[in-house]
Design a protein around this motif. Structure first.
Motif, mmCIF file in Angstrom:
data_model
loop_
_atom_site.group_PDB
_atom_site.id
_atom_site.type_symbol
_atom_site.label_atom_id
_atom_site.label_comp_id
_atom_site.label_asym_id
_atom_site.label_seq_id
_atom_site.Cartn_x
_atom_site.Cartn_y
_atom_site.Cartn_z
ATOM 1 N N UNK A 177 17.283 12.529 -33.158
ATOM 2 C CA UNK A 177 15.930 12.080 -32.864
ATOM 3 C C UNK A 177 15.529 10.982 -33.851
ATOM 4 N N UNK A 178 15.066 9.874 -33.308
ATOM 5 C CA UNK A 178 14.481 8.807 -34.125
ATOM 6 C C UNK A 178 12.976 8.819 -33.878
ATOM 7 N N UNK A 179 12.246 9.402 -34.821
ATOM 8 C CA UNK A 179 10.801 9.492 -34.690
ATOM 9 C C UNK A 179 10.168 8.222 -35.261
ATOM 10 N N UNK A 180 9.325 7.591 -34.460
ATOM 11 C CA UNK A 180 8.639 6.380 -34.901
ATOM 12 C C UNK A 180 7.137 6.643 -34.878
ATOM 13 N N UNK A 181 6.519 6.534 -36.027
ATOM 14 C CA UNK A 181 5.053 6.611 -36.031
ATOM 15 C C UNK A 181 4.514 5.303 -35.453
ATOM 16 N N UNK A 182 3.407 5.387 -34.740
ATOM 17 C CA UNK A 182 2.802 4.183 -34.173
ATOM 18 C C UNK A 182 2.401 3.210 -35.273
ATOM 19 N N UNK A 183 2.298 1.939 -34.903
ATOM 20 C CA UNK A 183 1.814 0.927 -35.831
ATOM 21 C C UNK A 183 0.321 1.063 -36.090
ATOM 22 N N UNK A 184 -0.194 0.251 -36.987
ATOM 23 C CA UNK A 184 -1.590 0.387 -37.394
ATOM 24 C C UNK A 184 -2.546 -0.035 -36.286
ATOM 25 N N UNK A 185 -3.720 0.593 -36.309
ATOM 26 C CA UNK A 185 -4.836 0.239 -35.447
ATOM 27 C C UNK A 185 -6.026 -0.090 -36.337
ATOM 28 N N UNK A 186 -7.134 -0.443 -35.720
ATOM 29 C CA UNK A 186 -8.337 -0.722 -36.517
ATOM 30 C C UNK A 186 -8.881 0.538 -37.184
ATOM 31 N N UNK A 187 -8.429 1.721 -36.735
ATOM 32 C CA UNK A 187 -8.888 2.989 -37.310
ATOM 33 C C UNK A 187 -8.004 3.494 -38.450
ATOM 34 N N UNK A 188 -6.774 3.024 -38.513
ATOM 35 C CA UNK A 188 -5.799 3.588 -39.443
ATOM 36 C C UNK A 188 -6.310 3.541 -40.891
ATOM 37 N N UNK A 189 -6.338 4.720 -41.505
ATOM 38 C CA UNK A 189 -6.775 4.823 -42.892
ATOM 39 C C UNK A 189 -8.275 4.928 -43.077
ATOM 40 N N UNK A 190 -9.035 4.774 -41.974
ATOM 41 C CA UNK A 190 -10.494 4.785 -42.077
ATOM 42 C C UNK A 190 -11.138 5.892 -41.244
ATOM 43 N N UNK A 191 -10.627 6.071 -40.023
ATOM 44 C CA UNK A 191 -11.181 7.064 -39.117
ATOM 45 C C UNK A 191 -10.072 7.972 -38.600
ATOM 46 N N UNK A 192 -10.466 9.180 -38.225
ATOM 47 C CA UNK A 192 -9.523 10.114 -37.614
ATOM 48 C C UNK A 192 -9.593 9.895 -36.098
ATOM 49 N N UNK A 193 -8.615 9.196 -35.587
ATOM 50 C CA UNK A 193 -8.662 8.752 -34.197
ATOM 51 C C UNK A 193 -8.378 9.869 -33.210
ATOM 52 N N UNK A 194 -7.443 10.753 -33.568
ATOM 53 C CA UNK A 194 -7.090 11.844 -32.668
ATOM 54 C C UNK A 194 -6.645 11.351 -31.305
ATOM 55 N N UNK A 195 -7.215 11.938 -30.245
ATOM 56 C CA UNK A 195 -6.838 11.600 -28.870
ATOM 57 C C UNK A 195 -7.773 10.563 -28.254
ATOM 58 N N UNK A 196 -8.528 9.838 -29.035
ATOM 59 C CA UNK A 196 -9.438 8.836 -28.485
ATOM 60 C C UNK A 196 -8.681 7.791 -27.661
ATOM 61 N N UNK A 197 -9.189 7.458 -26.482
ATOM 62 C CA UNK A 197 -8.571 6.390 -25.692
ATOM 63 C C UNK A 197 -9.018 5.019 -26.194
ATOM 64 N N UNK A 198 -8.290 3.998 -25.749
ATOM 65 C CA UNK A 198 -8.662 2.600 -25.994
ATOM 66 C C UNK A 198 -8.708 2.224 -27.464
ATOM 67 N N UNK A 199 -7.876 2.863 -28.268
ATOM 68 C CA UNK A 199 -7.663 2.425 -29.652
ATOM 69 C C UNK A 199 -6.243 1.868 -29.698
ATOM 70 N N UNK A 200 -6.141 0.562 -29.808
ATOM 71 C CA UNK A 200 -4.863 -0.116 -29.610
ATOM 72 C C UNK A 200 -4.279 -0.632 -30.925
ATOM 73 N N UNK A 201 -3.008 -0.982 -30.883
ATOM 74 C CA UNK A 201 -2.369 -1.594 -32.037
ATOM 75 C C UNK A 201 -3.043 -2.925 -32.357
ATOM 76 N N UNK A 202 -3.224 -3.193 -33.630
ATOM 77 C CA UNK A 202 -3.673 -4.515 -34.056
ATOM 78 C C UNK A 202 -2.476 -5.471 -34.019
#
Length: 202
Positions: free
Chosen positions: A4-29
């Motif tokens: 298994x090659x696990x890849x964490x998603x790239x950063x979004x505007x929330x990364x490190x600031x908000x807990x995004x969870x399952x929110x829709x429409x939060x995309x990669x910057x």
């Protein structure tokens, strides 16, 4: 063995600031897209037979970038999805850090349930159960799974045999690659939080 090659998603505007969870429409910057492209380049020579993803936008975007060099479609698996943080979703990390539950999550994760959400033990169980299904579908093959920081950390803890109360010691950065091989003889953790340039091949 299934690798298994696990890849964490790239950063979004929330990364490190908000807990995004399952929110829709939060995309990669733009930076997040570049991170995912670097991970895809690192895995381009790996003979991937399948690419799986959490159903959340940021992981799907990452997975599609990883899958492109292999001309593979992305298979969505809900049980690879982010922790259900419940009422914590879309709250700032700064505000959450002032709650009593935050200390529990850091010091005694196995004793924490997110308000109207999951426990971390429940998350670990559903993810590992899903990985067992994927492994049965791809024996002796390499697959990629795009997922989330806590999910990957909980997975690593399981296969290392580390108690969940210590899982916060594991670091999983945006677009990092974690590699775990699992066979009938047991698991082998080959890399954790590897940068694309240093990611090992199976």
């Amino acid at each position: 063995m299934t690798t298994f090659f696990f890849v964490r998603h790239g950063v979004t505007s929330h990364t490190g600031h908000k807990l995004t969870g399952w929110m829709p429409d939060v995309h990669l910057t733009e930076d997040g897209i570049k991170q995912a492209e670097a991970a895809a380049q690192a895995l381009a020579s790996v003979p991937l037979k399948a690419v799986y993803s959490s159903p959340i936008d940021r992981t799907l975007e990452t997975a599609k970038i990883v899958a492109a060099p292999h001309k593979l479609d992305v298979a969505v698996r809900a049980d690879l999805g982010e922790v259900q943080y419940g009422k914590w979703t879309n709250r700032s990390i700064k505000s959450l850090a002032r709650t009593k539950l935050w200390d529990v999550v850091q010091r005694w994760p196995s004793g924490a349930r997110f308000p109207d959400g999951e426990t971390l033990l429940e998350v670990q169980h559903r993810v590992v159960t899903e990985l067992d299904k994927i492994r049965a579908e791809h024996p002796k093959r390499a697959v990629a799974c795009a997922s989330h920081s806590d999910v990957i950390k909980l997975t690593v803890a399981h296969y290392l045999g580390v108690h969940i109360d210590l899982f916060q010691r594991i670091e999983v950065s945006p677009a990092s690659i974690t590699v775990i091989a699992v066979g009938d003889g047991g698991p082998r953790v080959l890399a954790v939080n590897a940068t694309p340039a240093s990611s090992p091949k199976p």
